[in-house]
Design a protein around this motif. Sequence first.
Motif, PDB file in Angstrom:
ATOM      1  N   GLU A  53     -15.947  39.025  16.098  1.00 39.08           N
ATOM      2  CA  GLU A  53     -16.945  39.704  15.388  1.00 39.08           C
ATOM      3  C   GLU A  53     -17.188  39.216  13.856  1.00 39.08           C
ATOM      4  O   GLU A  53     -18.141  39.492  13.386  1.00 39.08           O
ATOM      5  CB  GLU A  53     -16.755  41.223  15.425  1.00 39.08           C
ATOM      6  N   HIS A  54     -15.858  38.571  13.435  1.00 41.84           N
ATOM      7  CA  HIS A  54     -15.898  38.082  11.951  1.00 41.84           C
ATOM      8  C   HIS A  54     -16.322  36.640  11.935  1.00 41.84           C
ATOM      9  O   HIS A  54     -15.837  36.263  10.715  1.00 41.84           O
ATOM     10  CB  HIS A  54     -14.577  38.693  11.240  1.00 41.84           C
ATOM     11  N   ARG A  87      -6.757  54.906  13.719  1.00 39.52           N
ATOM     12  CA  ARG A  87      -7.447  54.758  12.503  1.00 39.52           C
ATOM     13  C   ARG A  87      -7.329  55.436  11.032  1.00 39.52           C
ATOM     14  O   ARG A  87      -7.199  55.077  10.068  1.00 39.52           O
ATOM     15  CB  ARG A  87      -8.875  54.676  12.875  1.00 39.52           C
ATOM     16  N   ASP A 120     -11.347  50.013  16.696  1.00 38.61           N
ATOM     17  CA  ASP A 120     -12.489  50.678  16.188  1.00 38.61           C
ATOM     18  C   ASP A 120     -13.157  51.584  17.086  1.00 38.61           C
ATOM     19  O   ASP A 120     -14.111  52.432  16.621  1.00 38.61           O
ATOM     20  CB  ASP A 120     -13.045  49.952  15.096  1.00 38.61           C
TER      21      ASP A 120
HETATM   22 MG    MG Z   1     -11.998  46.146  12.520  1.00 40.29          MG
END
Ligand code: MG
Length: 145
Positions: A53-54, A87, A120
């Motif tokens: 995703e990055h 988280r 996440d």
């Molecule tokens: Mg993350």
Amino acid sequence: MPAQKTLSIIKPDAVASRVIGQIIARFEQNGLELLRAELRSIDRDTAKAFYAEHAEKPFFGELIDYITSGPAVVAVVAGEDAVALHRKLMGATNPKDAEPGTIRADFAKSLTENAIHGSDSVESAKREIAIFFPAAAKEEGFLDF
Ligand code: MG
Ligand code: IDP
């Protein structure tokens, strides 16, 4: 419904700082348990898939260099509301913004070297567990949460 699971990584900076035990103690003190855990190095192909995703972010190269730089503890952590609770225990991505008493506030070195990863969302947890624990992911019901 079985207990929720999340994918946790004690990142290379925290392993080098010898705070594995302190981080796992925080999970256990807050109602989370370890279902799987491995001290291992993460290879570049796995790191790129995990952080896909990055891929377009300016920090991607630095992130891949860092996460593959030394041993990490890759774990499946379980408990009620495990994704959100883990988280919360981590604190904000940038340790400068992390609440006092969170893992990142106490142990992270920088925005990149920030001690810990946690999935996440439930969907991310299932994807990430399947990357690092493929055999477990194939066990009957392991990803039903
Ligand atoms: Mg993350
Ligand atoms: P998260 O780990 O809190 O979910 P993400 O935004 O998913 O944060 O970023 C993944 C990881 O990439 C972070 O934990 C951190 O190690 C690194 N990272 C995030 N943003 C930056 C940045 O702006 N510069 C350098 N590294 C970053």
